[in-house]
Design a protein around this motif. Structure first.
Motif, PDB file in Angstrom:
ATOM      1  N   ASN A 135       0.831  -1.222   0.000  1.00 56.22           N
ATOM      2  CA  ASN A 135       0.000   0.000   0.000  1.00 56.22           C
ATOM      3  C   ASN A 135       0.858   1.261   0.000  1.00 56.22           C
ATOM      4  O   ASN A 135       0.519   2.258  -0.653  1.00 56.22           O
ATOM      5  CB  ASN A 135      -0.990  -0.009   1.170  1.00 56.22           C
ATOM      6  CG  ASN A 135      -0.306  -0.051   2.517  1.00 56.22           C
ATOM      7  OD1 ASN A 135       0.764  -0.653   2.667  1.00 56.22           O
ATOM      8  ND2 ASN A 135      -0.889   0.588   3.509  1.00 56.22           N
ATOM      9  N   GLU A 136       2.002   1.222   0.684  1.00 49.47           N
ATOM     10  CA  GLU A 136       2.864   2.408   0.702  1.00 49.47           C
ATOM     11  C   GLU A 136       3.636   2.558  -0.616  1.00 49.47           C
ATOM     12  O   GLU A 136       3.945   3.674  -1.034  1.00 49.47           O
ATOM     13  CB  GLU A 136       3.808   2.357   1.911  1.00 49.47           C
ATOM     14  CG  GLU A 136       3.021   2.522   3.215  1.00 49.47           C
ATOM     15  CD  GLU A 136       3.866   2.525   4.478  1.00 49.47           C
ATOM     16  OE1 GLU A 136       3.295   2.789   5.547  1.00 49.47           O
ATOM     17  OE2 GLU A 136       5.087   2.263   4.411  1.00 49.47           O
ATOM     18  N   ASN A 138       2.226   1.902  -3.370  1.00 52.66           N
ATOM     19  CA  ASN A 138       1.207   2.542  -4.208  1.00 52.66           C
ATOM     20  C   ASN A 138       1.134   4.044  -3.954  1.00 52.66           C
ATOM     21  O   ASN A 138       0.985   4.835  -4.889  1.00 52.66           O
ATOM     22  CB  ASN A 138      -0.175   1.916  -3.964  1.00 52.66           C
ATOM     23  CG  ASN A 138      -0.222   0.487  -4.479  1.00 52.66           C
ATOM     24  OD1 ASN A 138       0.569   0.099  -5.346  1.00 52.66           O
ATOM     25  ND2 ASN A 138      -1.138  -0.305  -3.946  1.00 52.66           N
TER      26      ASN A 138
END
Ligand code: HEM
Length: 170
Positions: A135-136, A138
């Protein structure tokens, strides 16, 4: 006299209601249709819009050490920010990247990891983002796209840590 006032109100209220309804239906409620989807969410709506006057990207080589002189401390030099080894010229935004300003932490270096983590801590503003969770990564890619649409690319970092230098840019 009293009756005249009552009569006036009876006539005026429906009229007022109609005028207000018309005004509301015409006010702009949605974001402009031409902005790309990722620009429509969250804080980015209050950020500077993408530009259509960018130069073709350049590919000049810089080492991380050479990049340091472009941190805004010498105002005769441009200010550069590198993301995933791609260097952007952010000089026109010295109000946020200049010395003492909120995002100076990313100036004159590659602070990819901190961008991905949404962190402004100096220890996080480092080039090795390889251990970021998906997620990071992204978030970091979103920042890359943000910069790519707003700042000229002037070059690339030649000595990114080996853990990330083999990763594809996006
Ligand atoms: C309370 C938290 C925060 C608020 C209210 C905030 C607010 C803003 C605003 C209003 C802008 C637009 C500035 C402009 O266009 O002049 C901006 C841009 C930006 N913010 Fe934040 N921010 C916050 C936290 C962070 C954090 C933790 C990071 C760390 C990654 C960050 C990184 C950035 C970056 C890189 C820009 C782009 C500046 C540009 O090149 O236009 N922000 N922020």
């Amino acid at each position: 006299m009293f009756l005249v006032v009552i009569y006036g109100l009876v006539l005026a209220l429906p009229l007022l209601y109609l005028v207000q309804r018309r005004a509301l239906s015409q006010s702009p409620q949605s974001p402009p249709v031409d902005s790309p989807p990722e620009e429509k969410k969250s804080l980015k709506t209050i950020m500077q819009p993408p530009r259509d006057d960018l130069d073709p990207p350049k590919d000049d080589p810089f080492t991380l050490d050479e990049l340091k002189q472009f941190d805004g401390s010498d105002n005769s030099k441009p200010i550069y920010v590198s993301i995933k080894g791609t260097i952007f010229d952010v000089t026109r935004k010295s109000d946020v990247y200049g010395p003492g300003k909120s995002y100076n932490i990313f100036a004159g270096k590659d602070g990819s990891k901190g961008l991905g983590m949404s962190s402004l801590k100096p220890e996080d503003a480092v080039p090795d983002y390889s251990d970021l969770p998906e997620n990071e990564k992204n978030v970091l890619n979103d920042w890359f796209l943000f910069f790519q649409k707003r700042y000229n690319i002037i070059g690339r970092v030649t000595d990114m840590p080996t853990s990330v230098s083999n990763l594809a840019n996006l």
